[in-house]
Design a protein around this motif. Sequence first.
Motif, PDB file in Angstrom:
ATOM      1  N   PRO A  17       0.837  -1.202   0.000  1.00  0.00           N
ATOM      2  CA  PRO A  17       0.000   0.000   0.000  1.00  0.00           C
ATOM      3  C   PRO A  17       0.874   1.254   0.000  1.00  0.00           C
ATOM      4  O   PRO A  17       1.959   1.267   0.591  1.00  0.00           O
ATOM      5  CB  PRO A  17      -0.808  -0.114   1.288  1.00  0.00           C
ATOM      6  N   VAL A  18       0.383   2.296  -0.674  1.00  0.00           N
ATOM      7  CA  VAL A  18       1.142   3.542  -0.812  1.00  0.00           C
ATOM      8  C   VAL A  18       0.245   4.719  -0.427  1.00  0.00           C
ATOM      9  O   VAL A  18      -0.778   4.970  -1.066  1.00  0.00           O
ATOM     10  CB  VAL A  18       1.638   3.728  -2.260  1.00  0.00           C
ATOM     11  N   VAL A  19       0.619   5.427   0.621  1.00  0.00           N
ATOM     12  CA  VAL A  19      -0.066   6.652   1.016  1.00  0.00           C
ATOM     13  C   VAL A  19       0.591   7.803   0.270  1.00  0.00           C
ATOM     14  O   VAL A  19       1.797   8.019   0.379  1.00  0.00           O
ATOM     15  CB  VAL A  19       0.022   6.889   2.537  1.00  0.00           C
ATOM     16  N   VAL A  28      -3.070  14.263   2.827  1.00  0.00           N
ATOM     17  CA  VAL A  28      -3.130  12.935   2.221  1.00  0.00           C
ATOM     18  C   VAL A  28      -4.011  13.023   0.978  1.00  0.00           C
ATOM     19  O   VAL A  28      -5.175  13.425   1.054  1.00  0.00           O
ATOM     20  CB  VAL A  28      -3.683  11.891   3.209  1.00  0.00           C
ATOM     21  N   LEU A  29      -3.455  12.654  -0.168  1.00  0.00           N
ATOM     22  CA  LEU A  29      -4.150  12.807  -1.438  1.00  0.00           C
ATOM     23  C   LEU A  29      -4.891  11.554  -1.866  1.00  0.00           C
ATOM     24  O   LEU A  29      -6.018  11.623  -2.354  1.00  0.00           O
ATOM     25  CB  LEU A  29      -3.155  13.211  -2.534  1.00  0.00           C
ATOM     26  N   THR A  30      -4.271  10.399  -1.688  1.00  0.00           N
ATOM     27  CA  THR A  30      -4.917   9.159  -2.098  1.00  0.00           C
ATOM     28  C   THR A  30      -4.178   7.972  -1.492  1.00  0.00           C
ATOM     29  O   THR A  30      -3.081   8.111  -0.937  1.00  0.00           O
ATOM     30  CB  THR A  30      -4.946   9.026  -3.645  1.00  0.00           C
ATOM     31  N   LEU A  31      -4.797   6.803  -1.597  1.00  0.00           N
ATOM     32  CA  LEU A  31      -4.165   5.544  -1.211  1.00  0.00           C
ATOM     33  C   LEU A  31      -4.123   4.666  -2.456  1.00  0.00           C
ATOM     34  O   LEU A  31      -5.147   4.467  -3.128  1.00  0.00           O
ATOM     35  CB  LEU A  31      -4.959   4.845  -0.107  1.00  0.00           C
ATOM     36  N   ALA A  32      -2.947   4.158  -2.783  1.00  0.00           N
ATOM     37  CA  ALA A  32      -2.786   3.329  -3.970  1.00  0.00           C
ATOM     38  C   ALA A  32      -1.911   2.129  -3.626  1.00  0.00           C
ATOM     39  O   ALA A  32      -1.560   1.917  -2.461  1.00  0.00           O
ATOM     40  CB  ALA A  32      -2.180   4.147  -5.103  1.00  0.00           C
ATOM     41  N   LEU A  83       4.447   2.218   1.997  1.00  0.00           N
ATOM     42  CA  LEU A  83       5.227   3.384   1.595  1.00  0.00           C
ATOM     43  C   LEU A  83       4.416   4.668   1.752  1.00  0.00           C
ATOM     44  O   LEU A  83       3.198   4.664   1.616  1.00  0.00           O
ATOM     45  CB  LEU A  83       5.651   3.265   0.124  1.00  0.00           C
ATOM     46  N   VAL A  84       5.132   5.760   2.027  1.00  0.00           N
ATOM     47  CA  VAL A  84       4.569   7.102   1.925  1.00  0.00           C
ATOM     48  C   VAL A  84       5.263   7.778   0.752  1.00  0.00           C
ATOM     49  O   VAL A  84       6.496   7.868   0.711  1.00  0.00           O
ATOM     50  CB  VAL A  84       4.776   7.921   3.207  1.00  0.00           C
ATOM     51  N   LEU A  85       4.456   8.215  -0.201  1.00  0.00           N
ATOM     52  CA  LEU A  85       4.965   8.897  -1.378  1.00  0.00           C
ATOM     53  C   LEU A  85       4.735  10.391  -1.184  1.00  0.00           C
ATOM     54  O   LEU A  85       3.600  10.851  -1.101  1.00  0.00           O
ATOM     55  CB  LEU A  85       4.212   8.412  -2.621  1.00  0.00           C
ATOM     56  N   SER A  86       5.806  11.165  -1.089  1.00  0.00           N
ATOM     57  CA  SER A  86       5.714  12.618  -0.966  1.00  0.00           C
ATOM     58  C   SER A  86       5.784  13.203  -2.372  1.00  0.00           C
ATOM     59  O   SER A  86       6.750  12.951  -3.107  1.00  0.00           O
ATOM     60  CB  SER A  86       6.865  13.138  -0.102  1.00  0.00           C
TER      61      SER A  86
END
Length: 209
Positions: A17-19, A28-32, A83-86
């Motif tokens: 999962p990617v926040v 927080v824009l989306t979860l993918a 993961l957290v995607l900035s």
Amino acid sequence: MIDPDTIDFEKGNGLVPVVVQDAATLQVLTLAYMDRAALDETLASGEATFFSRSRGGRWRKGETSGDRLHVVGITPDCDNDALVLSVRPVGNACHLNRTSCFGDLDAPSVGRIARLEQTIARRAAADPSESWTAKLIAQGPKRIAQKVGEEGVETALAGVAGPDEELASEAADLVYHLLVLLHARNMVFQDVLDVLASRAEAGKGQPAP
């Protein structure tokens, strides 16, 4: 950014999962989800690429909408299975044409500071006769600093004798003019936060009062 070999894709049957989070506003824009190939493509391109569980394959954000997610950083969690995607978004993150998939708000809470900074940066290039922000910046840091002083006094007076609504309004004016001053000096609010963070770190070794 990260070593893909350290990410545990097996725990999630090949996916993690990617926040996705706005680097400026922290919203927080989306979860993918990503598989290893999507992560590799993201690292190679600098744009967010995900694995769509409904489509059964990879897709790069913006292929059809044009709304891109430029990656600033990737941070794994403590178990290396999420993961957290900035990112710096171009357009909306949500397919419903909203800033975020999580509600209608744009840059809620302290994220509003970063959004205001972006607005100030845009208006700085406007015609000073049409924009108060552009007019202030054209007058230079000395004039802006004077406005910060005036707004500071008005905020203090509202804090002593005014109702809550007046204090909030005057404080908003103070914050706005402070951000304009920082912009005029080629600084951002993060510079202020960095000082606060360093002071907090330095204070960890101090005895409690």
